[in-house]
Design a protein around this motif. Structure first.
Motif, PDB file in Angstrom:
ATOM      1  N   ASP A  11       0.818  -1.211   0.000  1.00  7.90           N
ATOM      2  CA  ASP A  11       0.000   0.000   0.000  1.00  7.90           C
ATOM      3  C   ASP A  11       0.857   1.268   0.000  1.00  7.90           C
ATOM      4  O   ASP A  11       0.559   2.225  -0.711  1.00  7.90           O
ATOM      5  N   ALA A  12       1.941   1.266   0.790  1.00 10.88           N
ATOM      6  CA  ALA A  12       2.829   2.431   0.854  1.00 10.88           C
ATOM      7  C   ALA A  12       3.474   2.698  -0.510  1.00 10.88           C
ATOM      8  O   ALA A  12       3.587   3.854  -0.941  1.00 10.88           O
ATOM      9  N   ILE A  13       3.887   1.646  -1.185  1.00 11.85           N
ATOM     10  CA  ILE A  13       4.489   1.799  -2.513  1.00 11.85           C
ATOM     11  C   ILE A  13       3.449   2.303  -3.504  1.00 11.85           C
ATOM     12  O   ILE A  13       3.710   3.223  -4.283  1.00 11.85           O
ATOM     13  N   GLU A  14       2.254   1.723  -3.465  1.00  9.65           N
ATOM     14  CA  GLU A  14       1.188   2.129  -4.389  1.00  9.65           C
ATOM     15  C   GLU A  14       0.799   3.596  -4.212  1.00  9.65           C
ATOM     16  O   GLU A  14       0.550   4.298  -5.196  1.00  9.65           O
ATOM     17  N   VAL A  15       0.758   4.072  -2.976  1.00 11.39           N
ATOM     18  CA  VAL A  15       0.429   5.478  -2.714  1.00 11.39           C
ATOM     19  C   VAL A  15       1.451   6.386  -3.391  1.00 11.39           C
ATOM     20  O   VAL A  15       1.096   7.380  -4.024  1.00 11.39           O
ATOM     21  N   ARG A  16       2.721   6.028  -3.276  1.00  9.46           N
ATOM     22  CA  ARG A  16       3.772   6.848  -3.905  1.00  9.46           C
ATOM     23  C   ARG A  16       3.696   6.777  -5.431  1.00  9.46           C
ATOM     24  O   ARG A  16       3.883   7.784  -6.108  1.00  9.46           O
ATOM     25  N   ILE A  17       3.427   5.602  -5.962  1.00 16.02           N
ATOM     26  CA  ILE A  17       3.298   5.461  -7.412  1.00 16.02           C
ATOM     27  C   ILE A  17       2.136   6.303  -7.914  1.00 16.02           C
ATOM     28  O   ILE A  17       2.264   7.051  -8.893  1.00 16.02           O
ATOM     29  N   ASP A  18       0.994   6.193  -7.240  1.00 15.42           N
ATOM     30  CA  ASP A  18      -0.189   6.966  -7.648  1.00 15.42           C
ATOM     31  C   ASP A  18       0.074   8.469  -7.584  1.00 15.42           C
ATOM     32  O   ASP A  18      -0.340   9.214  -8.475  1.00 15.42           O
ATOM     33  N   ALA A  19       0.764   8.908  -6.542  1.00 16.68           N
ATOM     34  CA  ALA A  19       1.068  10.336  -6.397  1.00 16.68           C
ATOM     35  C   ALA A  19       1.972  10.815  -7.535  1.00 16.68           C
ATOM     36  O   ALA A  19       1.744  11.886  -8.102  1.00 16.68           O
ATOM     37  N   LEU A  20       2.987  10.029  -7.859  1.00 11.99           N
ATOM     38  CA  LEU A  20       3.889  10.418  -8.944  1.00 11.99           C
ATOM     39  C   LEU A  20       3.177  10.439 -10.292  1.00 11.99           C
ATOM     40  O   LEU A  20       3.382  11.334 -11.101  1.00 11.99           O
ATOM     41  N   ARG A  21       2.343   9.439 -10.522  1.00  6.15           N
ATOM     42  CA  ARG A  21       1.627   9.367 -11.804  1.00  6.15           C
ATOM     43  C   ARG A  21       0.600  10.473 -11.950  1.00  6.15           C
ATOM     44  O   ARG A  21       0.306  10.902 -13.057  1.00  6.15           O
ATOM     45  N   SER A  22       0.065  10.941 -10.828  1.00  4.23           N
ATOM     46  CA  SER A  22      -0.929  12.014 -10.883  1.00  4.23           C
ATOM     47  C   SER A  22      -0.275  13.374 -11.055  1.00  4.23           C
ATOM     48  O   SER A  22      -0.947  14.360 -11.322  1.00  4.23           O
ATOM     49  N   VAL A  39      11.192  11.941 -12.029  1.00  5.13           N
ATOM     50  CA  VAL A  39       9.943  11.237 -11.746  1.00  5.13           C
ATOM     51  C   VAL A  39       9.989   9.833 -12.341  1.00  5.13           C
ATOM     52  O   VAL A  39       9.625   8.856 -11.682  1.00  5.13           O
ATOM     53  N   ASP A  40      10.459   9.720 -13.582  1.00  5.23           N
ATOM     54  CA  ASP A  40      10.553   8.407 -14.226  1.00  5.23           C
ATOM     55  C   ASP A  40      11.502   7.481 -13.474  1.00  5.23           C
ATOM     56  O   ASP A  40      11.217   6.287 -13.317  1.00  5.23           O
ATOM     57  N   ALA A  41      12.616   8.025 -12.994  1.00  6.37           N
ATOM     58  CA  ALA A  41      13.577   7.221 -12.232  1.00  6.37           C
ATOM     59  C   ALA A  41      12.954   6.741 -10.925  1.00  6.37           C
ATOM     60  O   ALA A  41      13.111   5.571 -10.543  1.00  6.37           O
ATOM     61  N   GLU A  42      12.251   7.626 -10.252  1.00  6.22           N
ATOM     62  CA  GLU A  42      11.605   7.232  -8.998  1.00  6.22           C
ATOM     63  C   GLU A  42      10.513   6.196  -9.247  1.00  6.22           C
ATOM     64  O   GLU A  42      10.381   5.226  -8.502  1.00  6.22           O
ATOM     65  N   LEU A  43       9.731   6.386 -10.302  1.00  9.39           N
ATOM     66  CA  LEU A  43       8.714   5.397 -10.650  1.00  9.39           C
ATOM     67  C   LEU A  43       9.348   4.034 -10.936  1.00  9.39           C
ATOM     68  O   LEU A  43       8.828   2.995 -10.509  1.00  9.39           O
ATOM     69  N   GLY A  44      10.465   4.038 -11.631  1.00  8.27           N
ATOM     70  CA  GLY A  44      11.171   2.798 -11.914  1.00  8.27           C
ATOM     71  C   GLY A  44      11.613   2.100 -10.644  1.00  8.27           C
ATOM     72  O   GLY A  44      11.489   0.879 -10.518  1.00  8.27           O
ATOM     73  N   LYS A  45      12.132   2.866  -9.691  1.00  9.55           N
ATOM     74  CA  LYS A  45      12.568   2.287  -8.410  1.00  9.55           C
ATOM     75  C   LYS A  45      11.375   1.737  -7.644  1.00  9.55           C
ATOM     76  O   LYS A  45      11.438   0.648  -7.078  1.00  9.55           O
ATOM     77  N   LEU A  46      10.282   2.483  -7.625  1.00  9.56           N
ATOM     78  CA  LEU A  46       9.089   2.020  -6.926  1.00  9.56           C
ATOM     79  C   LEU A  46       8.545   0.732  -7.533  1.00  9.56           C
ATOM     80  O   LEU A  46       8.173  -0.200  -6.819  1.00  9.56           O
ATOM     81  N   GLU A  47       8.512   0.682  -8.860  1.00  4.16           N
ATOM     82  CA  GLU A  47       8.022  -0.524  -9.540  1.00  4.16           C
ATOM     83  C   GLU A  47       8.946  -1.710  -9.258  1.00  4.16           C
ATOM     84  O   GLU A  47       8.485  -2.835  -9.060  1.00  4.16           O
ATOM     85  N   ALA A  48      10.257  -1.463  -9.223  1.00  5.44           N
ATOM     86  CA  ALA A  48      11.215  -2.529  -8.913  1.00  5.44           C
ATOM     87  C   ALA A  48      11.033  -3.014  -7.474  1.00  5.44           C
ATOM     88  O   ALA A  48      11.073  -4.221  -7.203  1.00  5.44           O
ATOM     89  N   ASP A  49      10.820  -2.081  -6.546  1.00  2.51           N
ATOM     90  CA  ASP A  49      10.596  -2.461  -5.149  1.00  2.51           C
ATOM     91  C   ASP A  49       9.303  -3.254  -5.005  1.00  2.51           C
ATOM     92  O   ASP A  49       9.238  -4.221  -4.243  1.00  2.51           O
TER      93      ASP A  49
END
Length: 96
Positions: A11-22, A39-49
């Motif tokens: 859930d914590a990862i998804e919240v950050r992904i949603d915030a970045l995508r929005s 933003v793309d780099a952070e999204l990549g790290k979040l998706e990898a995590d």
């Protein structure tokens, strides 16, 4: 959030992904404006995590033929849950 550490980290990862995508966190207090590359780099790290978390998710219903008989094991590493991989992600995302 759930009491289960796996669900809480997810859930914590998804919240950050949603915030970045929005587009919500267009800037950071300490770093100023963020570029699309940031933003793309952070999204990549979040998706990898998130993928890493899912790799180390508890087995279905948490029951496997292990010692003790009803021990919860991670799918990928076979270690008792929560395994060190999940605990590390929990620390990274402030769940523990």
């Amino acid at each position: 959030m759930s009491n289960d550490i796996h669900d809480s980290v997810y859930d914590a990862i998804e919240v950050r992904i949603d915030a970045l995508r929005s587009g919500a966190p267009a800037s950071g207090a300490e770093t100023g404006a963020r570029t699309q590359d940031d933003v793309d780099a952070e999204l990549g790290k979040l998706e990898a995590d998130k993928a890493h978390l899912l790799d180390h998710w508890k087995t279905h219903d948490g029951v496997v033929g292990a010692t003790p008989p009803s021990a919860v094991r991670a799918r990928a590493c076979g270690q008792a849950q929560p395994c060190p991989h999940v605990l590390g992600l929990a620390q990274t995302y402030g769940v523990v």
